[in-house]
Design a protein around this motif. Structure first.
Motif, short mmCIF file in Angstrom:
data_model
loop_
_atom_site.label_atom_id
_atom_site.label_comp_id
_atom_site.label_asym_id
_atom_site.label_seq_id
_atom_site.Cartn_x
_atom_site.Cartn_y
_atom_site.Cartn_z
N THR A 182 -36.48 -5.62 46.86
CA THR A 182 -36.69 -4.19 46.65
C THR A 182 -38.04 -3.80 47.23
OG1 THR A 182 -35.46 -4.32 44.56
CG2 THR A 182 -36.77 -2.33 44.95
N ASP A 183 -38.02 -2.88 48.19
CA ASP A 183 -39.25 -2.45 48.86
C ASP A 183 -40.06 -3.65 49.34
OD1 ASP A 183 -38.67 0.27 48.49
OD2 ASP A 183 -39.55 0.26 46.49
N GLY A 184 -39.36 -4.62 49.91
CA GLY A 184 -40.01 -5.78 50.50
C GLY A 184 -40.34 -6.90 49.54
N ILE A 185 -40.20 -6.68 48.24
CA ILE A 185 -40.53 -7.69 47.23
C ILE A 185 -39.27 -8.46 46.87
CG2 ILE A 185 -41.35 -8.08 44.88
CD1 ILE A 185 -43.04 -5.54 45.20
N GLU A 186 -39.35 -9.78 46.92
CA GLU A 186 -38.19 -10.61 46.54
C GLU A 186 -38.11 -10.70 45.03
OE1 GLU A 186 -36.80 -14.05 48.92
OE2 GLU A 186 -37.37 -15.19 47.13
N ASN A 187 -37.03 -10.14 44.49
CA ASN A 187 -36.83 -10.13 43.04
C ASN A 187 -36.19 -11.42 42.54
OD1 ASN A 187 -35.93 -7.03 44.01
ND2 ASN A 187 -37.54 -7.16 42.48
N ILE A 188 -35.20 -11.92 43.31
CA ILE A 188 -34.49 -13.12 42.87
C ILE A 188 -33.88 -13.82 44.08
CG2 ILE A 188 -32.27 -11.98 42.49
CD1 ILE A 188 -31.94 -13.70 39.96
N ASP A 189 -33.85 -15.14 44.01
CA ASP A 189 -33.13 -15.97 44.98
C ASP A 189 -32.41 -17.01 44.13
OD1 ASP A 189 -32.17 -17.67 46.89
OD2 ASP A 189 -34.05 -17.88 47.99
N ARG A 190 -31.14 -16.76 43.86
CA ARG A 190 -30.41 -17.51 42.83
C ARG A 190 -29.18 -18.21 43.38
NH1 ARG A 190 -31.72 -18.74 37.39
NH2 ARG A 190 -29.79 -19.32 36.34
N ARG A 191 -29.05 -19.48 43.06
CA ARG A 191 -27.81 -20.22 43.29
C ARG A 191 -26.93 -20.04 42.05
NH1 ARG A 191 -27.34 -22.21 48.61
NH2 ARG A 191 -29.44 -22.76 49.34
N PHE A 192 -25.63 -19.85 42.28
CA PHE A 192 -24.73 -19.64 41.14
C PHE A 192 -23.30 -19.98 41.55
CE2 PHE A 192 -24.47 -15.82 43.59
CZ PHE A 192 -23.23 -15.25 43.35
N LYS A 193 -22.40 -19.94 40.59
CA LYS A 193 -20.99 -20.21 40.85
C LYS A 193 -20.26 -18.88 40.98
CE LYS A 193 -19.13 -23.50 38.48
NZ LYS A 193 -18.53 -24.23 37.33
N ALA A 194 -19.81 -18.58 42.19
CA ALA A 194 -19.13 -17.31 42.45
C ALA A 194 -17.61 -17.43 42.39
CB ALA A 194 -19.54 -16.77 43.81
N ARG A 195 -17.08 -18.66 42.54
CA ARG A 195 -15.64 -18.87 42.64
C ARG A 195 -15.24 -20.07 41.78
NH1 ARG A 195 -15.07 -19.93 48.84
NH2 ARG A 195 -12.83 -19.66 48.44
N THR A 196 -14.10 -19.97 41.14
CA THR A 196 -13.56 -21.07 40.34
C THR A 196 -12.10 -21.27 40.71
OG1 THR A 196 -12.83 -19.65 38.52
CG2 THR A 196 -15.10 -20.47 38.42
N SER A 197 -11.50 -22.32 40.15
CA SER A 197 -10.08 -22.56 40.39
C SER A 197 -9.22 -21.41 39.87
CB SER A 197 -9.66 -23.87 39.72
OG SER A 197 -10.38 -24.96 40.26
N ASP A 198 -9.67 -20.77 38.78
CA ASP A 198 -8.93 -19.63 38.23
C ASP A 198 -9.22 -18.33 38.99
OD1 ASP A 198 -7.74 -21.18 36.26
OD2 ASP A 198 -9.40 -20.86 34.86
N HIS A 199 -10.40 -18.25 39.60
CA HIS A 199 -10.81 -17.07 40.37
C HIS A 199 -11.35 -17.54 41.72
CE1 HIS A 199 -10.42 -14.40 36.85
NE2 HIS A 199 -10.91 -15.43 36.16
#
Length: 433
Positions: free
Chosen positions: A307-324
């Motif tokens: 936001t306005d050049g400031i890095e708020n978050i850089d996150r690894r996460f699970k976006a997909r599963t066997s059900d989704h």
């Protein structure tokens, strides 16, 4: 044999190190020629820009050009036929001549329109202005059943047990004709007092022309009066399997935002962000969202928010599963669920989307980490050592401009390339071979 073996291993080590350095080296800008003006075209030469499969971005829209996407600069148009918003000159970005406004108090739908994409990685750059306050402009709702008569807009409703009062702002009647929701004005009545007196679950609510039973909540959770401004500033959606990730305020009474991967990985609350992103009322913001959908049942998806050049978050996460299992393939801009007060306007200046992380941009600082005023450039041709790009049609911000390139892995030159004579951008012309 040992010497040969040692030599071979040493050679492999040297080559591996060289390849590693080459792969991870940041872009190098050697020279820039062209016009540093609105709509001006420049030629950038250097190295390690990365190979981009499609030179032009996937999508580009600016309110300066009306409601339609710019198909000269981008490769596709809006992806749906339910565009939400109208051209406006009431609130306009300082560099532009127009904006598009949408009232989130009128509908739970998204602002603007879907942008579809077909890649694991996507990059979003946009400028927006929220002319509302999610902690103040909340929707105030009471669900009801057993309706007799008809509630009317402007009427005072009184709770027969609680004594609470509120003024009807909107009625949402269900198909059965005897149940629905009342949305109340946020200024008049006991429900708006500093120490509010609220409607109670199960009590009779009465107006001059109707009576009904309050059904807001359950016997276990007897809410009675529900307040909400469920604001999602952006949402990435998998159409086939409905998994999605969005960013929005964590609670009704706070500006601090959370990140939520629905159905796959839960929420990342503000205390786990590097720099908390806030819902900021009545201020233009430049936002970047850098996303990779990752693979199934693995924590290898990635979301970066700036936001306005400031890095708020850089996150690894699970976006997909066997059900989704679906990969994110749709982008919705701001959205509100369950209502907001009328006049909760949001204004958009522009939107740039690409199905890669490659990008070229300018800012007002020689150090990337100190960039605060940022604008995207529109690439026309992209090779590993040569980029042809255009400035957007909006005014350039005054002062020295510095150029930055990101390769396909989000690696950016840390020191910006100073553009000649950028302090006088309106009439600058550089030699073009």
């Amino acid at each position: 044999m040992r010497r040969i073996d040692f030599f071979q291993k040493s050679l492999v080590l040297v080559l591996s190190t060289f390849l590693s350095v080459s792969v991870n080296s940041s872009p190098v800008i050697d020279d820039v020629e062209g016009e540093i003006t609105p709509d001006g075209k420049i030629l950038i030469t250097g190295s390690s820009f990365g190979k981009k499969s499609q030179s032009r971005p996937l999508f580009y829209w600016s309110a300066n050009g009306g409601l339609r996407a710019n198909l000269e600069l981008g490769r596709q148009s809006w992806s749906g036929d339910s565009f939400n918003g109208a051209l406006s000159k009431e609130v306009v970005h300082p560099s532009s001549k127009a904006s598009v406004v949408w009232d989130h108090g009128m509908s739970s739908g998204k602002a603007l329109e879907w942008v579809d994409y077909d890649s694991s990685r996507v990059y979003v750059f946009r400028k927006k202005y929220a002319d509302f306050d999610t902690t103040q402009d909340v929707a105030i709702r009471a669900r009801f059943n057993n309706l007799k008569g008809q509630f009317r807009v402007g009427q005072i409703v009184k709770g027969q047990k609680s004594g609470a009062t509120g003024v009807v702002q909107e009625i949402d009647l269900n198909a059965d004709g005897i149940s629905g929701s009342i949305f109340f004005n946020n200024e008049i009545g006991s429900i708006n007092e500093l120490k509010s007196l609220d409607f109670a679950f199960g009590e009779e609510m009465v107006s001059e022309t109707a009576t009904a039973i309050n059904s807001e909540g359950t016997d276990q959770y007897p809410t009675g009066t529900y307040r909400t401004f469920n604001f999602k500033t952006i949402r990435f959606w998998a159409e086939t399997s409905r998994n999605n990730v969005y960013v929005g305020p964590g609670y009704n009474d706070t500006y601090e935002m959370k990140m939520t991967a629905e159905f796959t990985d839960g929420s990342v609350w503000p205390n786990d962000w590097q720099v908390v992103k806030n819902m900021t009322p009545r201020q233009w913001q430049t936002e970047e969202f850098i996303l990779d959908s990752g693979s199934i049942d693995a924590n290898d998806a990635r979301l970066i928010v700036r936001t306005d050049g400031i890095e708020n978050i850089d996150r690894r996460f699970k976006a997909r599963t066997s059900d989704h299992p679906g990969r994110y393939d749709q982008i919705a801009q701001s959205q509100v669920s369950n209502g907001a007060q009328p006049g909760s306007n949001i204004y958009y200046d522009m939107l740039y989307v690409d199905d890669s992380w490659h990008r070229a941009f300018v800012c007002d600082s020689q150090k990337f980490d100190e960039c605060r005023n940022i604008d995207i450039l529109i690439p026309v041709e992209w090779e590993d050592n040569r980029i042809s790009a255009r400035f957007r049609e909006s005014d350039l911000f005054p002062g020295q401009l510095y150029l930055y390139i990101s390769d396909g892995n989000n690696i950016v030159n840390e020191v910006g390339y100073a553009l000649p004579l950028a302090a006088s951008p309106s009439k600058v012309e550089l030699k073009v071979e």
